[in-house]
Motif scaffolding. Structure first.
Motif, PDB file in Angstrom:
ATOM      1  N   CYS A  72      50.378  14.392  41.563  1.00 44.37           N
ATOM      2  CA  CYS A  72      51.461  14.533  40.584  1.00 44.37           C
ATOM      3  C   CYS A  72      52.829  14.524  41.264  1.00 44.37           C
ATOM      4  O   CYS A  72      53.790  13.930  40.755  1.00 44.37           O
ATOM      5  CB  CYS A  72      51.290  15.828  39.795  1.00 44.37           C
ATOM      6  SG  CYS A  72      49.965  15.789  38.567  1.00 44.37           S
ATOM      7  N   GLU A  77      51.877  17.318  31.559  1.00 46.94           N
ATOM      8  CA  GLU A  77      50.535  16.742  31.643  1.00 46.94           C
ATOM      9  C   GLU A  77      49.829  17.176  32.921  1.00 46.94           C
ATOM     10  O   GLU A  77      48.643  17.496  32.908  1.00 46.94           O
ATOM     11  CB  GLU A  77      50.617  15.210  31.569  1.00 46.94           C
ATOM     12  CG  GLU A  77      50.966  14.697  30.188  1.00 46.94           C
ATOM     13  CD  GLU A  77      51.217  13.198  30.204  1.00 46.94           C
ATOM     14  OE1 GLU A  77      50.788  12.536  29.259  1.00 46.94           O
ATOM     15  OE2 GLU A  77      51.851  12.705  31.147  1.00 46.94           O
ATOM     16  N   ARG A 132      46.376   8.309  32.710  1.00 47.67           N
ATOM     17  CA  ARG A 132      46.013   9.106  31.536  1.00 47.67           C
ATOM     18  C   ARG A 132      44.614   8.776  31.023  1.00 47.67           C
ATOM     19  O   ARG A 132      44.190   9.316  30.006  1.00 47.67           O
ATOM     20  CB  ARG A 132      47.035   8.874  30.433  1.00 47.67           C
ATOM     21  CG  ARG A 132      48.448   9.339  30.785  1.00 47.67           C
ATOM     22  CD  ARG A 132      49.424   9.059  29.648  1.00 47.67           C
ATOM     23  NE  ARG A 132      50.747   9.558  29.960  1.00 47.67           N
ATOM     24  CZ  ARG A 132      51.661   8.894  30.659  1.00 47.67           C
ATOM     25  NH1 ARG A 132      51.358   7.697  31.128  1.00 47.67           N
ATOM     26  NH2 ARG A 132      52.841   9.428  30.895  1.00 47.67           N
ATOM     27  N   SER A 133      43.893   7.908  31.737  1.00 44.28           N
ATOM     28  CA  SER A 133      42.567   7.489  31.272  1.00 44.28           C
ATOM     29  C   SER A 133      41.508   8.550  31.557  1.00 44.28           C
ATOM     30  O   SER A 133      41.669   9.403  32.433  1.00 44.28           O
ATOM     31  CB  SER A 133      42.157   6.177  31.960  1.00 44.28           C
ATOM     32  OG  SER A 133      41.894   6.404  33.332  1.00 44.28           O
ATOM     33  N   LEU A 136      53.114  10.641  35.451  1.00 46.70           N
ATOM     34  CA  LEU A 136      52.709  11.728  34.556  1.00 46.70           C
ATOM     35  C   LEU A 136      53.836  12.738  34.434  1.00 46.70           C
ATOM     36  O   LEU A 136      54.544  13.012  35.401  1.00 46.70           O
ATOM     37  CB  LEU A 136      51.460  12.432  35.091  1.00 46.70           C
ATOM     38  CG  LEU A 136      50.159  11.620  35.122  1.00 46.70           C
ATOM     39  CD1 LEU A 136      49.093  12.421  35.843  1.00 46.70           C
ATOM     40  CD2 LEU A 136      49.693  11.286  33.720  1.00 46.70           C
ATOM     41  N   CYS A 171      42.806   5.383  39.117  1.00 46.72           N
ATOM     42  CA  CYS A 171      44.010   5.639  38.318  1.00 46.72           C
ATOM     43  C   CYS A 171      44.954   4.437  38.332  1.00 46.72           C
ATOM     44  O   CYS A 171      45.626   4.158  37.338  1.00 46.72           O
ATOM     45  CB  CYS A 171      44.728   6.880  38.824  1.00 46.72           C
ATOM     46  SG  CYS A 171      43.792   8.406  38.574  1.00 46.72           S
ATOM     47  N   TRP A 223      46.367  19.333  33.098  1.00 49.07           N
ATOM     48  CA  TRP A 223      45.185  18.847  33.831  1.00 49.07           C
ATOM     49  C   TRP A 223      44.753  19.870  34.879  1.00 49.07           C
ATOM     50  O   TRP A 223      43.567  20.145  35.048  1.00 49.07           O
ATOM     51  CB  TRP A 223      45.497  17.511  34.494  1.00 49.07           C
ATOM     52  CG  TRP A 223      45.345  16.336  33.566  1.00 49.07           C
ATOM     53  CD1 TRP A 223      45.420  16.352  32.219  1.00 49.07           C
ATOM     54  CD2 TRP A 223      45.078  14.986  33.962  1.00 49.07           C
ATOM     55  NE1 TRP A 223      45.238  15.093  31.730  1.00 49.07           N
ATOM     56  CE2 TRP A 223      45.029  14.226  32.763  1.00 49.07           C
ATOM     57  CE3 TRP A 223      44.902  14.340  35.170  1.00 49.07           C
ATOM     58  CZ2 TRP A 223      44.795  12.848  32.760  1.00 49.07           C
ATOM     59  CZ3 TRP A 223      44.664  12.991  35.175  1.00 49.07           C
ATOM     60  CH2 TRP A 223      44.614  12.253  33.984  1.00 49.07           C
ATOM     61  N   SER A 265      44.492   3.795  34.194  1.00 50.52           N
ATOM     62  CA  SER A 265      45.741   4.466  33.838  1.00 50.52           C
ATOM     63  C   SER A 265      45.626   5.915  34.258  1.00 50.52           C
ATOM     64  O   SER A 265      44.539   6.500  34.192  1.00 50.52           O
ATOM     65  CB  SER A 265      45.974   4.379  32.329  1.00 50.52           C
ATOM     66  OG  SER A 265      46.928   5.359  31.922  1.00 50.52           O
TER      67      SER A 265
END
Length: 208
Positions: free
Chosen positions: A190, A201, A155-156, A197, A149, A205, A153
């Motif tokens: 998180c 999001e 978000r990848s 994030l 990560c 997830w 990213s």
């Protein structure tokens, strides 16, 4: 992870369902076997099993003449069979759930027989309990997820896939220990990096 094929006994005997219990006992005594696999009559037929416990509880206990009792009268058929690739701890759980001491190992054809004695004597559950190995895998997977990560990213797709692996490991550990996961490693991630994030999001997830 050790599998059934790694601990099973390949030296296994079969017997016809029409054979007498006397014949079964002679065969068991000859090689010190505690169970015999009952042969199938045709490819679509099921395997059966006759154990020393069957003979003890259904013949000897009632004073029956073993030369007049047929294997099919006291055998278990169909019997529970084990896939050779099944992990040893799952074989142990299968045995515990169904009160088994032996089961044939089958993949298309009879490969061997696995017993409680095989599991205890040949597995490494004392030196390397499965929960310890899983915990080690989990910590390595968490570290790998953080690294991926950070390198790509949060978000990848690569980051999401890495956390999926972590989720699977945590679920397996929780199942092994029969407990509920209060907070996943990703939820902790998180909380540790709220600026990376959004809460929406993270919730998406975590809910899949």
């Amino acid at each position: 992870m050790l599998k059934a094929v790694d601990v099973m006994t390949k030296d296994v005997a079969t017997i016809r369902s029409s054979a007498t219990v006397t014949e079964a006992v002679k065969l068991m005594k000859a090689r010190d076997w505690r169970a015999l696999i009952v042969e199938r009559r045709h490819p679509q037929d099921a395997y059966g099993i006759i154990t020393d416990a069957d003979i003890m509880g259904k013949v000897i206990a009632y004073g029956k003449d073993p030369s007049k009792v047929r294997v099919y009268e006291i055998m278990t058929k169909p019997c529970i069979v084990v896939n050779p690739d099944l992990g040893v701890e799952y074989v142990a759980r299968l045995f515990a759930d169904h009160h088994l001491l032996q089961a044939p190992v089958i993949q298309g054809e009879l490969m061997g027989i696995v017993s409680a004695s095989d599991i205890i004597g040949k597995s490494k559950f004392v030196e390397l309990p499965r929960t310890i190995l899983l915990e080690q895998e989990l910590q390595e997977a968490i570290k790998k997820s953080h690294d991926i990560c950070a390198r790509t990213s949060p978000r990848s797709e690569e980051c999401a896939a890495a956390w999926d692996v972590v989720d699977e490991l945590q679920a397996e550990i929780a199942h092994q220990e029969a407990k509920r996961i209060e907070k996943t490693a990703f939820e902790e991630f998180c909380e540790e990096f709220p600026e990376i994030l959004t809460r929406k999001e993270c919730d998406e997830w975590c809910s899949g």
